[in-house]
Design a protein around this motif. Structure first.
Motif, mmCIF file in Angstrom:
data_model
loop_
_atom_site.group_PDB
_atom_site.id
_atom_site.type_symbol
_atom_site.label_atom_id
_atom_site.label_comp_id
_atom_site.label_asym_id
_atom_site.label_seq_id
_atom_site.Cartn_x
_atom_site.Cartn_y
_atom_site.Cartn_z
ATOM 1 N N TYR A 267 0.851 -1.184 0.000
ATOM 2 C CA TYR A 267 0.000 0.000 0.000
ATOM 3 C C TYR A 267 0.888 1.236 0.000
ATOM 4 O O TYR A 267 1.990 1.241 0.558
ATOM 5 N N PRO A 268 0.404 2.295 -0.674
ATOM 6 C CA PRO A 268 1.235 3.489 -0.804
ATOM 7 C C PRO A 268 1.255 4.316 0.471
ATOM 8 O O PRO A 268 0.255 4.454 1.155
ATOM 9 N N VAL A 269 2.425 4.855 0.761
ATOM 10 C CA VAL A 269 2.585 5.822 1.834
ATOM 11 C C VAL A 269 2.691 7.202 1.184
ATOM 12 O O VAL A 269 2.102 8.166 1.639
ATOM 13 N N GLN A 270 3.442 7.277 0.100
ATOM 14 C CA GLN A 270 3.510 8.429 -0.780
ATOM 15 C C GLN A 270 3.605 7.865 -2.187
ATOM 16 O O GLN A 270 3.673 6.657 -2.358
ATOM 17 N N TYR A 271 3.624 8.730 -3.209
ATOM 18 C CA TYR A 271 3.543 8.213 -4.572
ATOM 19 C C TYR A 271 4.597 7.152 -4.885
ATOM 20 O O TYR A 271 4.277 6.093 -5.393
ATOM 21 N N SER A 272 5.836 7.398 -4.569
ATOM 22 C CA SER A 272 6.876 6.425 -4.905
ATOM 23 C C SER A 272 7.408 5.688 -3.678
ATOM 24 O O SER A 272 8.507 5.145 -3.710
ATOM 25 N N VAL A 273 6.612 5.659 -2.615
ATOM 26 C CA VAL A 273 6.990 4.961 -1.388
ATOM 27 C C VAL A 273 5.833 4.057 -0.960
ATOM 28 O O VAL A 273 4.705 4.519 -0.810
ATOM 29 N N PHE A 274 6.135 2.786 -0.783
ATOM 30 C CA PHE A 274 5.123 1.795 -0.408
ATOM 31 C C PHE A 274 5.577 1.022 0.817
ATOM 32 O O PHE A 274 6.762 0.977 1.132
ATOM 33 N N VAL A 275 4.626 0.392 1.476
ATOM 34 C CA VAL A 275 4.905 -0.566 2.538
ATOM 35 C C VAL A 275 4.334 -1.902 2.078
ATOM 36 O O VAL A 275 3.181 -1.981 1.646
ATOM 37 N N PHE B 87 5.967 4.130 12.068
ATOM 38 C CA PHE B 87 5.700 5.329 11.286
ATOM 39 C C PHE B 87 5.393 6.502 12.193
ATOM 40 O O PHE B 87 4.610 6.383 13.123
ATOM 41 N N GLU B 88 6.032 7.603 11.902
ATOM 42 C CA GLU B 88 5.755 8.852 12.596
ATOM 43 C C GLU B 88 5.593 9.906 11.509
ATOM 44 O O GLU B 88 6.431 10.004 10.610
ATOM 45 N N CYS B 89 4.524 10.671 11.563
ATOM 46 C CA CYS B 89 4.237 11.640 10.509
ATOM 47 C C CYS B 89 4.326 13.055 11.044
ATOM 48 O O CYS B 89 3.945 13.329 12.176
ATOM 49 N N VAL B 90 4.802 13.933 10.207
ATOM 50 C CA VAL B 90 4.756 15.364 10.449
ATOM 51 C C VAL B 90 3.903 15.925 9.326
ATOM 52 O O VAL B 90 4.183 15.704 8.156
ATOM 53 N N GLY B 91 2.830 16.598 9.660
ATOM 54 C CA GLY B 91 1.910 17.088 8.642
ATOM 55 C C GLY B 91 0.774 16.105 8.470
ATOM 56 O O GLY B 91 0.322 15.471 9.425
ATOM 57 N N VAL B 92 0.333 15.922 7.256
ATOM 58 C CA VAL B 92 -0.803 15.055 6.965
ATOM 59 C C VAL B 92 -0.433 13.611 7.284
ATOM 60 O O VAL B 92 0.585 13.112 6.809
ATOM 61 N N PRO B 93 -1.232 12.931 8.117
ATOM 62 C CA PRO B 93 -0.913 11.541 8.452
ATOM 63 C C PRO B 93 -1.101 10.620 7.248
ATOM 64 O O PRO B 93 -1.850 10.931 6.330
ATOM 65 N N GLU C 69 -6.420 -4.360 7.946
ATOM 66 C CA GLU C 69 -7.315 -3.227 8.173
ATOM 67 C C GLU C 69 -6.516 -1.934 8.067
ATOM 68 O O GLU C 69 -5.518 -1.752 8.756
ATOM 69 N N ALA C 70 -6.989 -1.009 7.238
ATOM 70 C CA ALA C 70 -6.303 0.268 7.074
ATOM 71 C C ALA C 70 -6.552 1.139 8.297
ATOM 72 O O ALA C 70 -7.621 1.106 8.892
ATOM 73 N N ARG C 71 -5.535 1.882 8.684
ATOM 74 C CA ARG C 71 -5.695 2.830 9.777
ATOM 75 C C ARG C 71 -4.781 4.022 9.516
ATOM 76 O O ARG C 71 -3.832 3.930 8.757
ATOM 77 N N ILE C 72 -5.069 5.109 10.163
ATOM 78 C CA ILE C 72 -4.272 6.322 10.041
ATOM 79 C C ILE C 72 -3.254 6.359 11.169
ATOM 80 O O ILE C 72 -3.571 6.062 12.307
ATOM 81 N N VAL C 73 -2.036 6.726 10.845
ATOM 82 C CA VAL C 73 -0.992 6.881 11.861
ATOM 83 C C VAL C 73 -0.868 8.354 12.171
ATOM 84 O O VAL C 73 -0.858 9.182 11.334
#
Length: 99
Positions: free
Chosen positions: A31-39, A80-86, A95-99
């Motif tokens: 699944y994508p984390v950003q356009y060219s970054v996946f997990v 995963f730790e996010c700064v800005g939009v999770p 199950e998808a979840r927001i970090v």
């Protein structure tokens, strides 16, 4: 039951046709984390097949795909730790979840 490991996969593909093919392969395996970054959560055999498929697509002299092993999957391995939009991640069981 096969042990699954979580991989962070980032890519830099120089050709639009190969870029679309790699993006499709990653969407099928993670699944994508950003356009060219996946997990991707993969067993050993799934990783072997995934790397083979990537090897068939990329230009080994021009493109780059990086796989970072984040360890075994599960709640204790969420890294995963996010700064800005999770970002969305997938918990154990898919199950998808927001970090």
């Amino acid at each position: 039951m096969a042990v699954r490991r979580r991989y962070l996969v980032a890519y830099d593909i120089r050709d639009p046709k190969r870029l679309r093919a790699v993006h499709r392969l990653l969407k099928a395996n993670g699944y994508p984390v950003q356009y060219s970054v996946f997990v991707c959560d993969l067993s050993r055999s799934e990783k072997t097949a995934f790397r083979w498929d990537l090897g068939e697509i990329v230009d080994h002299g021009a493109d780059s795909v990086v796989l970072v092993d984040l360890g075994e999957t599960g709640p204790a391995t969420e890294r995963f730790e996010c700064v800005g939009v999770p970002v969305r991640t997938v918990a154990e069981g898919g199950e998808a979840r927001i970090v």
